[in-house]
Design an enzyme around this catalytic site. Sequence first.
Site, short mmCIF file in Angstrom:
data_model
loop_
_atom_site.label_atom_id
_atom_site.label_comp_id
_atom_site.label_asym_id
_atom_site.label_seq_id
_atom_site.Cartn_x
_atom_site.Cartn_y
_atom_site.Cartn_z
N LYS A 209 0.85 -1.19 0.00
CA LYS A 209 0.00 0.00 0.00
C LYS A 209 0.89 1.24 0.00
O LYS A 209 1.56 1.53 0.98
CB LYS A 209 -0.90 0.06 1.24
CG LYS A 209 -1.93 1.17 1.12
CD LYS A 209 -2.59 1.56 2.43
CE LYS A 209 -1.90 2.65 3.16
NZ LYS A 209 -1.90 3.98 2.50
N GLU B 16 10.24 0.84 10.24
CA GLU B 16 11.21 1.93 10.07
C GLU B 16 10.45 3.22 10.35
O GLU B 16 9.62 3.62 9.55
CB GLU B 16 11.74 1.97 8.63
CG GLU B 16 12.38 0.69 8.17
CD GLU B 16 13.59 0.34 8.98
OE1 GLU B 16 14.26 1.25 9.49
OE2 GLU B 16 13.85 -0.86 9.12
N CYS C 150 13.63 10.66 6.54
CA CYS C 150 13.53 10.15 7.91
C CYS C 150 14.82 10.40 8.66
O CYS C 150 14.80 10.66 9.85
CB CYS C 150 13.18 8.68 7.88
SG CYS C 150 14.22 7.77 6.77
N GLU D 10 9.65 15.32 15.59
CA GLU D 10 10.07 15.26 14.19
C GLU D 10 9.23 16.26 13.40
O GLU D 10 8.00 16.24 13.49
CB GLU D 10 9.84 13.85 13.65
CG GLU D 10 10.33 13.70 12.25
CD GLU D 10 10.09 12.32 11.69
OE1 GLU D 10 8.97 11.79 11.84
OE2 GLU D 10 11.02 11.77 11.09
P1 NAP Z 1 2.44 7.95 8.43
O1 NAP Z 1 1.41 8.92 8.76
O2 NAP Z 1 2.94 7.04 9.48
O3 NAP Z 1 1.87 7.09 7.21
C1 NAP Z 1 2.62 6.11 6.56
C2 NAP Z 1 1.68 5.18 5.84
O4 NAP Z 1 0.90 4.43 6.78
C3 NAP Z 1 0.66 5.90 4.97
O5 NAP Z 1 0.48 5.11 3.81
C4 NAP Z 1 -0.56 5.93 5.86
O6 NAP Z 1 -1.76 6.18 5.16
C5 NAP Z 1 -0.49 4.56 6.48
N1 NAP Z 1 -1.26 4.39 7.72
C6 NAP Z 1 -1.71 5.33 8.58
N2 NAP Z 1 -2.34 4.75 9.63
C7 NAP Z 1 -2.30 3.41 9.43
C8 NAP Z 1 -2.75 2.27 10.17
N3 NAP Z 1 -3.35 2.40 11.36
N4 NAP Z 1 -2.53 1.04 9.68
C9 NAP Z 1 -1.89 0.89 8.51
N5 NAP Z 1 -1.43 1.91 7.75
C10 NAP Z 1 -1.62 3.16 8.21
O7 NAP Z 1 3.74 8.64 7.82
P2 NAP Z 1 3.79 9.82 6.78
O8 NAP Z 1 3.34 11.05 7.48
O9 NAP Z 1 3.12 9.42 5.55
O10 NAP Z 1 5.38 9.83 6.48
C11 NAP Z 1 6.30 10.50 7.25
C12 NAP Z 1 6.89 9.62 8.37
O11 NAP Z 1 7.59 8.51 7.84
C13 NAP Z 1 7.91 10.37 9.18
O12 NAP Z 1 7.68 10.14 10.56
C14 NAP Z 1 9.22 9.77 8.76
O13 NAP Z 1 10.26 9.84 9.68
C15 NAP Z 1 8.84 8.38 8.48
N6 NAP Z 1 9.84 7.76 7.60
C16 NAP Z 1 10.70 6.83 8.12
C17 NAP Z 1 11.67 6.24 7.33
C18 NAP Z 1 12.62 5.20 7.88
O14 NAP Z 1 13.21 4.46 7.10
N7 NAP Z 1 12.78 5.09 9.17
C19 NAP Z 1 11.76 6.60 5.99
C20 NAP Z 1 10.88 7.56 5.48
C21 NAP Z 1 9.91 8.11 6.31
P3 NAP Z 1 -2.52 7.62 5.45
O15 NAP Z 1 -1.59 8.68 4.94
O16 NAP Z 1 -3.79 7.52 4.70
O17 NAP Z 1 -2.72 7.75 6.91
#
Ligand code: NAP
Length: 500
Positions: free
Chosen positions: A197, A272, A306, A403
């Site tokens: 997804k 991650e 990230c 963050e």
């Molecule tokens: P997010 O809000 O956690 O969302 C990530 C994905 O998860 C989206 O596709 C989101 O869909 C989905 N999601 C949300 N709630 C869910 C649930 N309960 N069950 C299953 N899936 C769910 O993150 P983001 O705001 O898109 O991205 C930024 C974050 O990613 C930052 O915190 C960043 O640090 C982190 N990141 C980490 C890494 C690493 O390798 N450590 C790399 C890149 C980014 P929706 O948008 O529809 O909620």
Amino acid sequence: MPRLENDLTTLGDAARAYLDRTHGLHIGGNVHDTAKSYELKDPTSGLVFARAADASATDVDAAVKAARSALTGPWGRMRPNERELAMLRLADLLERHETEIAEIETLCSGRLLANTRGVDVGYSAHFLRYMAGWSTKLAGQTARLSIPYIPDGEMAGFTFREPIGVVGAIVPWNVALGIAVWKIAPALAAGCTIVLKPAPQTPLSALRFAELALKAGIPEGVINIVTGSGAETGIALVRHPDINMVTFTGSTAVGRQIAVDAAGSFKRCSLELGGKSPVILFQDAPLERAIPAAAWAIFSNHGQNCCAGSRLYVHHSIYEQVIEGVAEIARSITIGSPLDKATQMGPVVTQAQQKRIHELIEAGKAEGARVVVGGEPIEGPGSYVPPTVLTDVRADMTPVREEIFGPVLVAASFATDGEALTLANASEYGLGASIWTNDLDRVHHMTRRLEAGSIWVNVHNALDVALPFGGWKNSGMGADLSETAVLAHTKVKAAVHHYL
Ligand code: NAP
Ligand code: MG
């Protein structure tokens, strides 16, 4: 003033043709229509440029069934070297479609075209080739046995590494295809099938990638793409009873929810999560390299990495010089349309992110942080945020703890190595950290004591396919990249042969 809004007439024919198609889900090698769809908006203008399918729990179930039948069917029957060759062909095809895929990714995310070309296409092709090789190199162990309660005869012991099964992957928008391939490639190398997804803002590159995979000879059902929201599609995938492993990249808050949901059915979980990675400049730092590196550690990809170097700690003897140097770079950055070659920084992904970033900047100001550059919203329909530097911050301030995921740097000075270490480790996160020094003793000391999954010396954000990348503390569990990620997609079987 450079142009802020994308000029869509500059898009190539291939991207244009792809965008004009109706986008369904990719299930079992076919386009799968859904009852609901949603709008995709250009972050530079807020204008709708396409629609994407919104997968329900029933659609997710169809994808998981397709993945299960490919696992036990054609993919499961392919020899490791056939899988390896298919992955190599996919890497070639991806490179051949570089402009089309990079343009699609840039349009959805607002990221610079140079970045989507280099990372989502270039690095992904490199990573696919690296992972292709693992298909033929996974091996078990043999052991001589001496089980006390089986005294007669000889025995031999073996282990096999089997694919863990059907993998459910959920990824963010900040490096959409790049991170999707981080999830897909090790799963393929291990012999797994996958339902992915993408983030709702960036669904198209993964759909196109799945089509290329078919062309490369990866059988239908091996890679399935379900687009939609986390609240419906994501939750349905994580909770699905026939998924064996969940691999997720995203925020710490969502990661925590996924870990709870996956635990109910004992799914393996690799998470991650977020970061707040420190960049530490000691008194002997090579400043001609360290100052631009510190600036770009946070400003590259508009701060949406990230492992962005979002906290800067500088020895007090060079603090003013470093802050001025970083601020100078921030002032010189050309903001504009990410399709334009001259642009150095485009918009952040959505207006919601833009608003959140400014709220965190405002919280910092109210708590006493000093704005050296940036900080004020950029008016207009696009979700632009100026490069911002906040100084004289304390560890308890909101923008230091949280963050931000935008081009906002917080900075403070330190007097001793011990103080630098305390400041760096005073975070719930532990993804990466960089130190800038040529003192070997200090390098070893800090490398051992910094609490993070990746430590970089005189470089920041250096991710190689051959090294694991994973977070400590609230930055996650498990790791992407390298042999570590392939092994995480396998389960071990132990066998005993008794020769009478
Ligand atoms: P997010 O809000 O956690 O969302 C990530 C994905 O998860 C989206 O596709 C989101 O869909 C989905 N999601 C949300 N709630 C869910 C649930 N309960 N069950 C299953 N899936 C769910 O993150 P983001 O705001 O898109 O991205 C930024 C974050 O990613 C930052 O915190 C960043 O640090 C982190 N990141 C980490 C890494 C690493 O390798 N450590 C790399 C890149 C980014 P929706 O948008 O529809 O909620
Ligand atoms: Mg989110």
